[in-house]
Design a protein around this motif. Structure first.
Motif, PDB file in Angstrom:
ATOM      1  N   LEU A 103       0.797  -1.224   0.000  1.00 47.37           N
ATOM      2  CA  LEU A 103       0.000   0.000   0.000  1.00 47.37           C
ATOM      3  C   LEU A 103       0.827   1.272   0.000  1.00 47.37           C
ATOM      4  O   LEU A 103       0.332   2.327  -0.390  1.00 47.37           O
ATOM      5  CB  LEU A 103      -0.940   0.008   1.218  1.00 47.37           C
ATOM      6  N   PRO A 124      -8.423  -0.468   3.282  1.00 53.51           N
ATOM      7  CA  PRO A 124      -6.983  -0.664   3.487  1.00 53.51           C
ATOM      8  C   PRO A 124      -6.169   0.598   3.256  1.00 53.51           C
ATOM      9  O   PRO A 124      -5.240   0.905   4.014  1.00 53.51           O
ATOM     10  CB  PRO A 124      -6.638  -1.755   2.462  1.00 53.51           C
ATOM     11  N   VAL A 142      -3.326  -5.051   6.656  1.00 54.75           N
ATOM     12  CA  VAL A 142      -4.789  -5.102   6.627  1.00 54.75           C
ATOM     13  C   VAL A 142      -5.213  -6.386   5.925  1.00 54.75           C
ATOM     14  O   VAL A 142      -4.841  -6.635   4.777  1.00 54.75           O
ATOM     15  CB  VAL A 142      -5.388  -3.889   5.889  1.00 54.75           C
ATOM     16  N   GLN A 163      -8.449  -8.879   4.824  1.00 55.47           N
ATOM     17  CA  GLN A 163      -9.893  -8.860   4.582  1.00 55.47           C
ATOM     18  C   GLN A 163     -10.368 -10.228   4.106  1.00 55.47           C
ATOM     19  O   GLN A 163      -9.704 -10.878   3.302  1.00 55.47           O
ATOM     20  CB  GLN A 163     -10.242  -7.820   3.513  1.00 55.47           C
ATOM     21  N   PHE A 194      -1.718  -5.292   2.268  1.00 51.79           N
ATOM     22  CA  PHE A 194      -3.074  -5.817   2.376  1.00 51.79           C
ATOM     23  C   PHE A 194      -3.082  -7.241   1.857  1.00 51.79           C
ATOM     24  O   PHE A 194      -2.312  -7.610   0.953  1.00 51.79           O
ATOM     25  CB  PHE A 194      -4.090  -4.966   1.615  1.00 51.79           C
ATOM     26  N   ARG A 202      -6.183 -10.355   0.936  1.00 57.92           N
ATOM     27  CA  ARG A 202      -7.636 -10.469   0.765  1.00 57.92           C
ATOM     28  C   ARG A 202      -7.968 -11.876   0.287  1.00 57.92           C
ATOM     29  O   ARG A 202      -7.348 -12.383  -0.650  1.00 57.92           O
ATOM     30  CB  ARG A 202      -8.128  -9.431  -0.236  1.00 57.92           C
TER      31      ARG A 202
END
Length: 492
Positions: A188, A297, A309, A311, A382, A384
């Motif tokens: 990020l 995020p 982060v 998810q 992040f 996911r």
């Protein structure tokens, strides 16, 4: 394909580390037409290897601790919610309106464990609030499954039409999912490399000293954060006061954690203080639901550089179903799993909520790998995952006409009662660990080998022990679950 090599590659792991993984294979657990046992072993093995890798990083060891994956421990953990006893009482797993129902042209699967989901289901069906299964059954018999699916979702409830593998493959959501990796990972920003405090002593706790904000519910997210707690993280679960949790679900997934209530709108300052000292944020709400609170995020990393982060969602953060709610049982119905384990005329179920548990261990593994990468490369990260993407991994061989592949049983799948109570809601325990036997025909062992007992504020608990195992690592959680929402919203 449902092996640890594929999972480890999806996590970005060094393939050379796979040489340190061994498995105890037990052919008689998690029996199914689909390779559930292989998927479960791969997810837990990848998680254990990610933990061992981070442990080696933090202790300065040249060699990563060896990992051992035992199918018996894995199978028991994958049905942890069924193995739980609270003061000798078996858990309540599914509400009466959470099940398969016949429609005019097939089947529909509903989920109504929470009061607000039950209320929305009945409202969509134009039934009184006190209606029971008989009234719902009468209402659905004359309606088309896809019409029910759309009407219930429009009302904010949860219902999914039963689809075959082929029908799901043609769906726009399945097409969107197929274009995504099993584990989405990204950087990020350019935050500096993470400097870990060194570890010493025993057991080896790779996540010791790390603070994890747990914003998850039902079941994959809590499994992931329960695993991070096992590995030494200070995990603080935050729930909204108006969304109470199911008592037995909290007892199963609350090990090693603390639980607090916080209104993200009214108590924003308290949340920002928690975020300012957090290392990891894990979210399990449907994509976009938390963005209005500044919890995307990108927004989180901007306020807390160096954050990881994570998810998890049911259907993925993309495609026409991105904003839909979902649970493991619904994903099984939509993606062709229920039809494969049974048939289009009589839906079945996996021997465990394997999408939830498997995705949960992969999510924990992705967090651990992100932390290791941060120590070398820096950057907020992040990760996911989605239950439907894990389902695509599980069904890949079946969609290619290879239903009876490695890790499956031939012929008819285990059957639990009628299709109104298949699998989870009927308490079905096929393949969940009874009658374990060594691969070489050695001494037989039962699921009790992987069960523990502990006193807790909730009561005396019998529970599944963690399946994540590596040399020098922990064998149990540091503490049992406390009462839901009873802890202060602050770090230790």
């Amino acid at each position: 394909m449902t092996d640890i090599k594929f999972a480890w590659s999806a996590l970005g792991g060094d393939p050379a580390l796979l040489a340190g993984v061994t498995a105890v294979v037990r052919e008689d657990v998690l029996s199914a037409r689909l390779p559930v046992r292989d998927l479960a072993r791969a997810c837990v093995g990848a998680c254990a290897l990610a933990a061992a890798e981070l442990g080696a990083c933090r202790t300065g060891r040249a060699r990563t601790p060896a990992v051992r994956v035992d199918d018996g421990a894995v199978a028991t953990a994958f049905v942890s919610e069924r193995r739980l006893l609270v003061d000798g009482r078996a858990p309540v797993l599914f509400a009466p309106l959470s099940r398969f129902w016949r429609t005019s042209d097939g089947w529909v699967r509903t989920h109504a464990n929470y009061p607000h989901h039950r209320e929305r289901l009945l409202r969509a069906l134009r039934l009184p609030a006190d209606s029971g299964p008989a009234a719902v059954e009468r209402s659905l018999t004359g309606r088309a499954a896809l019409d029910v699916e759309e009407a219930v979702y429009a009302a904010g409830g949860l219902a999914v039409a039963l689809r075959t593998l082929g029908e799901w493959a043609a769906h726009a959501q399945a097409v969107a999912i197929a274009a995504r990796p099993l584990v989405e990972r990204g950087r990020l920003d350019g935050a500096r490399a993470r400097a870990f405090a060194p570890l010493d002593g025993a057991p080896l706790l790779p996540a010791a000293g790390l603070r994890v904000l747990d914003l998850t519910r039902v079941l994959a997210g809590p499994v992931a954060t329960r695993t991070l707690a096992l590995l030494g993280a200070d995990v603080l679960r935050i729930d909204a006061p108006h969304l109470p949790e199911l008592v037995d679900q909290h007892a199963d997934t609350g090990f090693g954690k603390r639980s607090a209530l916080l209104d993200l709108a009214a108590d924003r300052r308290a949340f920002e203080e928690l975020l300012a000292a957090a290392d990891v944020v894990v979210t399990g709400y449907r994509p976009g639901a938390l963005d209005r609170f500044g919890l995307s995020p990108e927004a989180l990393a901007e306020r807390r550089p160096g954050l990881v982060v994570a998810q998890v969602s049911a259907w993925g953060a993309y495609g026409p179903w991105a904003a839909r709610r979902g649970f493991d049982s619904l994903v099984q119905a939509a993606t062709g799993i229920a039809a494969t384990e049974g048939s289009a005329e009589r839906p079945g179920a996996l021997p465990a909520q394997a999408l939830d548990h498997g995705t949960g261990y992969l999510l924990a593994a992705a967090v651990l790998r992100a932390l290791t990468e941060q120590s070398h490369e820096g950057g907020s990260r992040f990760v996911r995952l989605a239950l439907a993407r894990t389902a695509a991994w599980l069904t890949e061989g079946a969609r290619m006409g290879e239903v009876e592949g490695k890790g499956t049983v031939k012929g008819e799948p285990p059957v639990a009662g009628d299709a109104r109570g298949q699998g989870e809601e009927s308490g079905h325990d096929e393949g969940s660990g009874e009658g374990y036997g060594e691969r070489d025909g050695g001494g037989r062992v039962g699921p009790e080998s992987w069960l523990g007992e502990a006193e807790s504020p909730i009561g005396r608990l019998r529970y599944a022990l963690p399946p994540v195992s590596f040399d020098g690592g922990p064998h149990d959680w540091a503490c049992p679950p406390g009462l839901w929402g009873a802890d202060p919203a602050q770090w230790l």
